[in-house]
Design a protein around this motif. Sequence first.
Motif, mmCIF file in Angstrom:
data_model
loop_
_atom_site.group_PDB
_atom_site.id
_atom_site.type_symbol
_atom_site.label_atom_id
_atom_site.label_comp_id
_atom_site.label_asym_id
_atom_site.label_seq_id
_atom_site.Cartn_x
_atom_site.Cartn_y
_atom_site.Cartn_z
ATOM 1 N N ALA A 118 -21.641 14.846 -6.225
ATOM 2 C CA ALA A 118 -21.498 15.466 -4.910
ATOM 3 C C ALA A 118 -20.392 14.713 -4.173
ATOM 4 C CB ALA A 118 -22.820 15.414 -4.134
ATOM 5 N N PRO A 119 -19.862 15.291 -3.088
ATOM 6 C CA PRO A 119 -18.791 14.597 -2.352
ATOM 7 C C PRO A 119 -19.236 13.231 -1.844
ATOM 8 C CG PRO A 119 -18.931 16.893 -1.670
ATOM 9 C CD PRO A 119 -20.102 16.641 -2.560
ATOM 10 N N ILE A 120 -18.360 12.230 -2.011
ATOM 11 C CA ILE A 120 -18.641 10.882 -1.522
ATOM 12 C C ILE A 120 -18.542 10.882 -0.001
ATOM 13 C CG2 ILE A 120 -17.805 8.502 -1.485
ATOM 14 C CD1 ILE A 120 -16.976 8.839 -4.369
ATOM 15 N N THR A 121 -19.552 10.348 0.665
ATOM 16 C CA THR A 121 -19.637 10.366 2.125
ATOM 17 C C THR A 121 -19.394 9.009 2.769
ATOM 18 O OG1 THR A 121 -22.036 10.098 1.945
ATOM 19 C CG2 THR A 121 -21.197 12.348 2.145
ATOM 20 N N ASP A 122 -19.489 7.922 2.005
ATOM 21 C CA ASP A 122 -19.242 6.598 2.581
ATOM 22 C C ASP A 122 -18.858 5.653 1.456
ATOM 23 O OD1 ASP A 122 -18.954 4.704 4.507
ATOM 24 O OD2 ASP A 122 -21.080 4.359 4.859
ATOM 25 N N ILE A 123 -18.023 4.659 1.797
ATOM 26 C CA ILE A 123 -17.545 3.705 0.820
ATOM 27 C C ILE A 123 -17.330 2.366 1.517
ATOM 28 C CG2 ILE A 123 -15.138 4.366 1.164
ATOM 29 C CD1 ILE A 123 -14.704 3.834 -1.843
ATOM 30 N N MET A 124 -17.597 1.260 0.810
ATOM 31 C CA MET A 124 -17.474 -0.059 1.416
ATOM 32 C C MET A 124 -17.256 -1.106 0.333
ATOM 33 S SD MET A 124 -20.260 -2.403 3.343
ATOM 34 C CE MET A 124 -20.655 -3.013 1.717
ATOM 35 N N TRP A 125 -16.325 -2.036 0.601
ATOM 36 C CA TRP A 125 -16.124 -3.185 -0.275
ATOM 37 C C TRP A 125 -17.179 -4.238 0.038
ATOM 38 C CZ3 TRP A 125 -12.697 -3.919 -4.253
ATOM 39 C CH2 TRP A 125 -11.665 -2.992 -4.384
ATOM 40 N N LEU A 126 -17.720 -4.845 -1.014
ATOM 41 C CA LEU A 126 -18.633 -5.967 -0.826
ATOM 42 C C LEU A 126 -17.826 -7.174 -0.336
ATOM 43 C CD1 LEU A 126 -21.697 -6.320 -1.350
ATOM 44 C CD2 LEU A 126 -21.108 -7.478 -3.472
ATOM 45 N N PRO A 127 -18.338 -7.977 0.608
ATOM 46 C CA PRO A 127 -17.591 -9.150 1.098
ATOM 47 C C PRO A 127 -17.132 -10.042 -0.036
ATOM 48 C CG PRO A 127 -19.490 -8.747 2.488
ATOM 49 C CD PRO A 127 -19.599 -7.792 1.335
ATOM 50 N N ASP A 128 -16.014 -10.741 0.191
ATOM 51 C CA ASP A 128 -15.349 -11.462 -0.889
ATOM 52 C C ASP A 128 -16.079 -12.714 -1.350
ATOM 53 O OD1 ASP A 128 -14.996 -13.066 1.296
ATOM 54 O OD2 ASP A 128 -12.803 -13.036 1.275
ATOM 55 N N HIS A 129 -17.107 -13.182 -0.646
ATOM 56 C CA HIS A 129 -17.813 -14.391 -1.064
ATOM 57 C C HIS A 129 -19.066 -14.108 -1.871
ATOM 58 C CE1 HIS A 129 -19.782 -13.180 2.700
ATOM 59 N NE2 HIS A 129 -20.865 -13.759 2.211
ATOM 60 N N VAL A 130 -19.381 -12.834 -2.108
ATOM 61 C CA VAL A 130 -20.615 -12.480 -2.805
ATOM 62 C C VAL A 130 -20.327 -11.377 -3.817
ATOM 63 C CG1 VAL A 130 -21.264 -10.799 -1.038
ATOM 64 C CG2 VAL A 130 -23.024 -11.758 -2.498
ATOM 65 N N GLU A 131 -21.078 -11.399 -4.889
ATOM 66 C CA GLU A 131 -21.065 -10.330 -5.877
ATOM 67 C C GLU A 131 -22.487 -10.164 -6.396
ATOM 68 O OE1 GLU A 131 -19.893 -11.743 -10.124
ATOM 69 O OE2 GLU A 131 -18.474 -12.727 -8.755
ATOM 70 N N ILE A 132 -22.775 -9.026 -6.972
ATOM 71 C CA ILE A 132 -24.112 -8.765 -7.509
ATOM 72 C C ILE A 132 -23.991 -8.453 -8.991
ATOM 73 C CG2 ILE A 132 -24.995 -7.945 -5.296
ATOM 74 C CD1 ILE A 132 -24.755 -5.129 -6.303
ATOM 75 N N LYS A 186 -24.439 7.809 5.102
ATOM 76 C CA LYS A 186 -23.865 6.552 5.570
ATOM 77 C C LYS A 186 -24.829 5.425 5.229
ATOM 78 C CE LYS A 186 -20.299 8.499 7.557
ATOM 79 N NZ LYS A 186 -18.909 8.274 7.103
ATOM 80 N N PHE A 187 -24.305 4.193 5.134
ATOM 81 C CA PHE A 187 -25.158 3.045 4.849
ATOM 82 C C PHE A 187 -24.530 1.806 5.458
ATOM 83 C CE2 PHE A 187 -22.134 3.225 1.392
ATOM 84 C CZ PHE A 187 -21.777 1.911 1.186
ATOM 85 N N SER A 188 -25.323 0.735 5.556
ATOM 86 C CA SER A 188 -24.849 -0.528 6.117
ATOM 87 C C SER A 188 -25.651 -1.664 5.509
ATOM 88 C CB SER A 188 -24.993 -0.535 7.640
ATOM 89 O OG SER A 188 -24.624 -1.789 8.180
ATOM 90 N N ILE A 189 -24.945 -2.669 4.954
ATOM 91 C CA ILE A 189 -25.603 -3.856 4.410
ATOM 92 C C ILE A 189 -25.526 -4.983 5.439
ATOM 93 C CG2 ILE A 189 -25.022 -3.171 2.063
ATOM 94 C CD1 ILE A 189 -22.902 -5.360 2.057
ATOM 95 N N ALA A 190 -26.357 -5.992 5.250
ATOM 96 C CA ALA A 190 -26.454 -7.061 6.245
ATOM 97 C C ALA A 190 -25.320 -8.066 6.122
ATOM 98 C CB ALA A 190 -27.803 -7.781 6.117
ATOM 99 N N GLU A 191 -24.773 -8.258 4.914
ATOM 100 C CA GLU A 191 -23.744 -9.279 4.716
ATOM 101 C C GLU A 191 -22.433 -8.838 5.351
ATOM 102 O OE1 GLU A 191 -23.331 -13.190 3.477
ATOM 103 O OE2 GLU A 191 -25.054 -11.853 3.580
ATOM 104 N N LYS A 192 -21.749 -9.776 5.967
ATOM 105 C CA LYS A 192 -20.539 -9.486 6.736
ATOM 106 C C LYS A 192 -19.348 -10.214 6.145
ATOM 107 C CE LYS A 192 -18.655 -10.015 11.424
ATOM 108 N NZ LYS A 192 -18.926 -10.552 12.781
ATOM 109 N N GLN A 193 -18.203 -9.535 6.121
ATOM 110 C CA GLN A 193 -16.979 -10.150 5.639
ATOM 111 C C GLN A 193 -16.562 -11.302 6.556
ATOM 112 O OE1 GLN A 193 -15.164 -9.603 2.915
ATOM 113 N NE2 GLN A 193 -13.630 -11.104 3.498
ATOM 114 N N GLY A 194 -16.262 -12.458 5.961
ATOM 115 C CA GLY A 194 -15.869 -13.627 6.726
ATOM 116 C C GLY A 194 -17.000 -14.574 7.056
ATOM 117 N N ASP A 195 -18.248 -14.104 6.996
ATOM 118 C CA ASP A 195 -19.405 -14.961 7.283
ATOM 119 C C ASP A 195 -19.903 -15.542 5.966
ATOM 120 O OD1 ASP A 195 -21.585 -16.259 8.244
ATOM 121 O OD2 ASP A 195 -22.731 -14.457 8.774
ATOM 122 N N ARG A 196 -19.569 -16.796 5.689
ATOM 123 C CA ARG A 196 -19.899 -17.416 4.417
ATOM 124 C C ARG A 196 -21.014 -18.440 4.549
ATOM 125 N NH1 ARG A 196 -13.756 -18.173 1.905
ATOM 126 N NH2 ARG A 196 -13.242 -15.933 1.935
ATOM 127 N N GLY A 197 -21.894 -18.211 5.501
ATOM 128 C CA GLY A 197 -23.013 -19.122 5.684
ATOM 129 C C GLY A 197 -23.978 -19.115 4.521
#
Length: 455
Positions: free
Chosen positions: A45-59, A149-160
């Motif tokens: 189906a058509p993609i409705t939202d896209i987001m890069w994972l922050p650069d300090h974390v991977e899964i 739409k979606f939103s994860i808790a981890e933020k780009q630049g916050d490397r705590g």
Amino acid sequence: MYTCSNKTGWSQTFVPDCVPEDPNALKTQIVRYCAVSSIENSHHAPITDIMWLPDHVEINRMGVPQENKGFESCQIFTCATDNCILVWDTRPTKGPQQQQQGAKPKDKDGTKNPIGVPDTFKHLDLTWKPMLKVHLHKSEPGGDHAPTKFSIAEKQGDRGALSKATDGGVPDKEASVTGGYFHSGKPESGREKRTLQTVKTHFFVGTEDGEVVYVDWMPQKDQDTGKIQTPKPDFYHTMHDGPIMTVQRSPFFMDILLVVGGWNFTIWKEAVVSGPILQSAPNPICMTSGFWSPSRPGVFYISKVDGSVDVWDLLDKTHEPSITQSVSPSAITKIYPHAVSHKQHLLAVGDSSGTLHILEIPWSLRLPAPNEVTGVANYFEREVKRRGFVVQRWDFREHEKRELEAEAKKKAGIAPNVLLTDEEIEYRLKLEYQAEGNFLRELGITKEEEPLPQT
């Protein structure tokens, strides 16, 4: 070029039609793609939202968040209305066969490719598959959730989260949650990636039906089937009468989210599961987008289909917008505020006719009041307490309703439902068995009394 302003302090820049000196100055630059995902393994189906994972974390493939030692964003979240969210990895799957970054592609005859497409992601072209699939199941029959739409808790630049990481393996908590599917032993080597325990794997999802879903992307072992799959959502509430168009976290409070969809908006706090802490009244005009102010924690912008933008200030009013600014005769599709400097903030507004409007935000909406962060935090805390009081009153009214129903049945002579003990159930079964035996003897089917079963 000229600028006009109105009584509210907003100003808008217009560019008159003119003939450029360079005939190629207004030509649109074409950016060509480097790789295409596999059709069989992509969204249906058509993609409705896209987001890069922050650069300090991977899964990893089991959804466990780990440290990204390269500090380069390499994974992408995408969602579509086919009931799933996919996680993609841009790195090659095996061996150091990755092409050199920025290498200039050449044709088969060795000449330079005139199209100029780099072969950085050539290893992904037409073979790219998602590494993790999050399927949004519903707790009851009737179809699954269709995310928009979606939103994860981890933020780009916050490397705590890096300072609290563990060396290798998987925490015992995650291993117990997944039913022993993961192993939480010692790291195999010093090159093992550290697990980021403080990274939240739960995230908010807005759906096509106006639902707000809170789900964990880490797969778990189903107790009934034994399969490893996405768990059921922790909760979901239908608070909007149209598709969710915005799910955005506050830049000042990462556990506060703005959700816009249909004819209203809601504000959620991540620890509150009973519902939103603030819900607007239905607006006569459908809302299309929303965005938090980058400089004031209590201000956010809401766009609508009539071409206007509502400015909400939670420290001023919570029942209606503080300012309504008309921008375009067409429906507004997207808004984006940006702080150019301390003295100049701009608001980009795009409408359905393809026109981009740039508005200058007045000083009253860009300069925070003294202790505004504390004031807004106290307001959210009061709303959380109010929400808890409402839930408590709901439980009290439900208990009161059950007592009134029981009293009404008692006055009407209707016996209340009583739970029988095992001995009483066994005695009733014996009486029913004796009555059935007497009936069969009266019909002549049995001639002598059969003994009762021994217990």
